[in-house]
Design a protein around this motif. Sequence first.
Motif, PDB file in Angstrom:
ATOM      1  N   TRP A   3      41.181  46.912  40.450  1.00  0.00           N
ATOM      2  CA  TRP A   3      40.886  45.582  39.922  1.00  0.00           C
ATOM      3  C   TRP A   3      40.176  45.862  38.611  1.00  0.00           C
ATOM      4  O   TRP A   3      39.031  46.330  38.595  1.00  0.00           O
ATOM      5  CB  TRP A   3      39.988  44.804  40.883  1.00  0.00           C
ATOM      6  CG  TRP A   3      39.695  43.417  40.409  1.00  0.00           C
ATOM      7  CD1 TRP A   3      40.482  42.319  40.581  1.00  0.00           C
ATOM      8  CD2 TRP A   3      38.538  42.973  39.694  1.00  0.00           C
ATOM      9  NE1 TRP A   3      39.890  41.219  40.001  1.00  0.00           N
ATOM     10  CE2 TRP A   3      38.688  41.592  39.458  1.00  0.00           C
ATOM     11  CE3 TRP A   3      37.382  43.601  39.221  1.00  0.00           C
ATOM     12  CZ2 TRP A   3      37.741  40.831  38.779  1.00  0.00           C
ATOM     13  CZ3 TRP A   3      36.437  42.847  38.542  1.00  0.00           C
ATOM     14  CH2 TRP A   3      36.622  41.477  38.337  1.00  0.00           C
ATOM     15  N   ALA A   4      40.888  45.634  37.495  1.00  0.00           N
ATOM     16  CA  ALA A   4      40.433  46.125  36.198  1.00  0.00           C
ATOM     17  C   ALA A   4      39.093  45.543  35.771  1.00  0.00           C
ATOM     18  O   ALA A   4      38.866  44.339  35.892  1.00  0.00           O
ATOM     19  CB  ALA A   4      41.480  45.789  35.149  1.00  0.00           C
ATOM     20  N   THR A   5      38.213  46.391  35.288  1.00  0.00           N
ATOM     21  CA  THR A   5      36.991  45.915  34.631  1.00  0.00           C
ATOM     22  C   THR A   5      36.985  46.381  33.170  1.00  0.00           C
ATOM     23  O   THR A   5      36.687  45.623  32.275  1.00  0.00           O
ATOM     24  CB  THR A   5      35.715  46.433  35.329  1.00  0.00           C
ATOM     25  OG1 THR A   5      35.745  47.849  35.333  1.00  0.00           O
ATOM     26  CG2 THR A   5      35.582  45.885  36.728  1.00  0.00           C
ATOM     27  N   HIS A   6      37.308  47.642  32.939  1.00  0.00           N
ATOM     28  CA  HIS A   6      37.315  48.173  31.571  1.00  0.00           C
ATOM     29  C   HIS A   6      38.714  48.676  31.257  1.00  0.00           C
ATOM     30  O   HIS A   6      39.189  49.597  31.904  1.00  0.00           O
ATOM     31  CB  HIS A   6      36.332  49.338  31.435  1.00  0.00           C
ATOM     32  CG  HIS A   6      34.913  48.922  31.568  1.00  0.00           C
ATOM     33  ND1 HIS A   6      34.342  48.624  32.784  1.00  0.00           N
ATOM     34  CD2 HIS A   6      33.950  48.735  30.639  1.00  0.00           C
ATOM     35  CE1 HIS A   6      33.081  48.275  32.590  1.00  0.00           C
ATOM     36  NE2 HIS A   6      32.816  48.332  31.300  1.00  0.00           N
ATOM     37  N   GLY A   7      39.307  48.079  30.246  1.00  0.00           N
ATOM     38  CA  GLY A   7      40.639  48.515  29.852  1.00  0.00           C
ATOM     39  C   GLY A   7      41.705  47.673  30.504  1.00  0.00           C
ATOM     40  O   GLY A   7      41.534  47.171  31.615  1.00  0.00           O
ATOM     41  N   ALA A  19      28.260  42.378  45.125  1.00  0.00           N
ATOM     42  CA  ALA A  19      27.193  42.989  44.322  1.00  0.00           C
ATOM     43  C   ALA A  19      26.052  42.008  44.070  1.00  0.00           C
ATOM     44  O   ALA A  19      24.873  42.379  44.163  1.00  0.00           O
ATOM     45  CB  ALA A  19      27.767  43.480  43.001  1.00  0.00           C
ATOM     46  N   ASP A  20      26.385  40.758  43.767  1.00  0.00           N
ATOM     47  CA  ASP A  20      25.329  39.787  43.469  1.00  0.00           C
ATOM     48  C   ASP A  20      24.395  39.619  44.671  1.00  0.00           C
ATOM     49  O   ASP A  20      23.179  39.493  44.517  1.00  0.00           O
ATOM     50  CB  ASP A  20      25.939  38.432  43.095  1.00  0.00           C
ATOM     51  CG  ASP A  20      26.644  38.481  41.739  1.00  0.00           C
ATOM     52  OD1 ASP A  20      26.160  39.225  40.860  1.00  0.00           O
ATOM     53  OD2 ASP A  20      27.662  37.792  41.572  1.00  0.00           O
ATOM     54  N   THR A  40      32.488  43.658  44.006  1.00  0.00           N
ATOM     55  CA  THR A  40      31.428  44.661  44.017  1.00  0.00           C
ATOM     56  C   THR A  40      30.891  44.958  42.618  1.00  0.00           C
ATOM     57  O   THR A  40      30.299  46.001  42.399  1.00  0.00           O
ATOM     58  CB  THR A  40      31.935  45.959  44.687  1.00  0.00           C
ATOM     59  OG1 THR A  40      33.096  46.395  43.975  1.00  0.00           O
ATOM     60  CG2 THR A  40      32.296  45.732  46.135  1.00  0.00           C
ATOM     61  N   VAL A  41      31.157  44.043  41.683  1.00  0.00           N
ATOM     62  CA  VAL A  41      30.551  44.178  40.353  1.00  0.00           C
ATOM     63  C   VAL A  41      29.760  42.915  40.047  1.00  0.00           C
ATOM     64  O   VAL A  41      30.069  41.855  40.550  1.00  0.00           O
ATOM     65  CB  VAL A  41      31.626  44.412  39.260  1.00  0.00           C
ATOM     66  CG1 VAL A  41      32.277  45.761  39.434  1.00  0.00           C
ATOM     67  CG2 VAL A  41      32.676  43.314  39.279  1.00  0.00           C
ATOM     68  N   LYS A  42      28.762  43.055  39.203  1.00  0.00           N
ATOM     69  CA  LYS A  42      27.880  41.917  38.894  1.00  0.00           C
ATOM     70  C   LYS A  42      28.568  40.861  38.055  1.00  0.00           C
ATOM     71  O   LYS A  42      29.366  41.178  37.189  1.00  0.00           O
ATOM     72  CB  LYS A  42      26.685  42.434  38.118  1.00  0.00           C
ATOM     73  CG  LYS A  42      25.415  42.384  38.926  1.00  0.00           C
ATOM     74  CD  LYS A  42      24.282  42.809  38.036  1.00  0.00           C
ATOM     75  CE  LYS A  42      22.952  42.408  38.600  1.00  0.00           C
ATOM     76  NZ  LYS A  42      21.866  42.728  37.721  1.00  0.00           N
TER      77      LYS A  42
END
Length: 589
Positions: A74-78, A347-348, A587-589
């Motif tokens: 699940w893309a976050t960077h790129g 994550a939050d 799982t990311v903020k």
Amino acid sequence: MCGIIGYIGEEKASPLLLNGLRRMEYRGYDSAGMCVLHGDRMYVKKGAGKVDEINAKHNFITLEGTVGIAHTRWATHGQVNETNAHPHLSCNGEIAVVHNGIIENHQELRKLLLEEGHRFTSETDTEVIAHLLERGYRSGFDVRLSLLETVKMLKGAFAIVALFRANPDVIAGARKDAPLAVGFGKNENFLASDVLAFVGRTDKVVFLDNYEVVFVRKRGLEFLTFDGTPVVKTPVQVAWEIGDVTRKEFRHYTIKEIHEQPDTVERAIYQDRDKLESFCKIVRDSAKIYVTASGTSYHSGLIAKYLLAKYAKIPCEVTLASEFSSLNGLIDERSVILAISQSGETADVLHAIAAAKRSRAKVLSIVNVVGSSLVRESDLGLLMNCGPEIGVAATKSFTAQVALINLIVAKLSNGNLVESHLKSIVLRVQQVLRNEEHIIEISKQYSENPDFYFVGRGIHYPVSLEGALKLKELSYIHAEGMAAGELKHGTLALIDRGTPVVVINPEDDTYDDTLTNAAEMKARGAKIIGISTKISDIYDEFVRIPEGHESTYPILEVIPLQMLAYYITVERQQNPDYPRNLAKSVTVK
Ligand code: M6R
């Protein structure tokens, strides 16, 4: 947000890894890849798209070898493309890495590594990990030291699994703020983000804690903390049934999970009595309760607020986990935080409870996933027991949460709410599900409407938020959930001829006022879809829910809304299991 898996054993790795990828696809489905070590070479296949699309192109199982790693992204960077898909390799192609999380200092590390002559091929934050491992390795470190040195340099959240060409007897893993579990098999071991990835092969699991690394061999495991101290960890046994993730006769997981609700609601209220009592005692002994959650689980939290106030006379504050910092300075050792989460990995939510713990508050939780971070970080957690929820839209987990909240409130209510109010809930959930054909008809009529409104009062207001969220995330139709009484304060201006408004209005003390609001909207041209125990001329469409105790109405009301969102999505020829841009566990903020 991504799914990672590693296998080391005696069998061909690629079919096992492919099976794991399919089972973890709900965690991220924009790209996937695999790296297998065979002979003295690493073989990588990866691409953009769903696992089966990439597999159709690359045929993962042609990869030989008994050790390998794989990833669903699940893309976050790129961007989403083949180059950015994991695994990522070091410059010399000797180290392969898969990662879930975000490396916050990746730009700084990339700069350092570029200055040292490393060459990057992707835009991802992950790739720095492969180069850092190579950096350590080149300087003479072994696998263990390379990993320990690397994790010390990383900021952010990560679960990592790495493979070293020169060390085919080991796969290495590390965890900080992203889940990682080891599955012990016979002459084989697994590492994965989720036990679902391997539970068909072994039910013995060790969950890594934050700041731990593991070196997994065919017949041995070594756990260390990030500073190199050995850790002894005892495996727990997970239920084989949690590996039951087939769609059965259903077209999608989402509708299968909607239909599981008679069973899952029943399982949610079947709790260990002593544990439930200890949970309630912590609530009773506290000075102030704060509930925190995200998305659908936040809507359950709002329902908890209404029920606690009405029946247990306990005030509580419900705060979105991502906004938990607004409570800074209010939380102390007499506070209790109740965190609600299906995955236990949001994550939050984890950040919110970490902040609460720093203020010495007690943490209670309601969670579905066994062994998840939230369960392990809580002082006491109750499990929802509703089995794996694969559909990205939370359905059965919401009704399980509401049922369990009903049980907790009954226990805290000094007899104002008696547990027997839940007695016939299974039957009533079954009755609601019988509206399916009618809801399919309604869905066909309204599937092209660009805007939808959902309204309810009191305890039905959070259900209106939940109905709107389901429709938005599955069908991509704009939808708003509103407190019925708020319409006249502005939103009524948007109601036009033919605008569908779903009115959640069973007969309780909110009934008359909500019906008046429905009439106001109808007078302005709205099409009213009434969800109620009682028919009315005001409704253009009517979905009947069975009568029952008012505190259980949210369980019954939400099911038609889940089905409406599902069937509108199917009508629009979109896949409800895999909504665009989303993943099951954030799982990311
Ligand atoms: O696993 P959690 O309950 O913590 O997840 C919270 C939200 O991400 C989740 O409810 C999300 O809003 C769902 N996709 C809604 O259907």
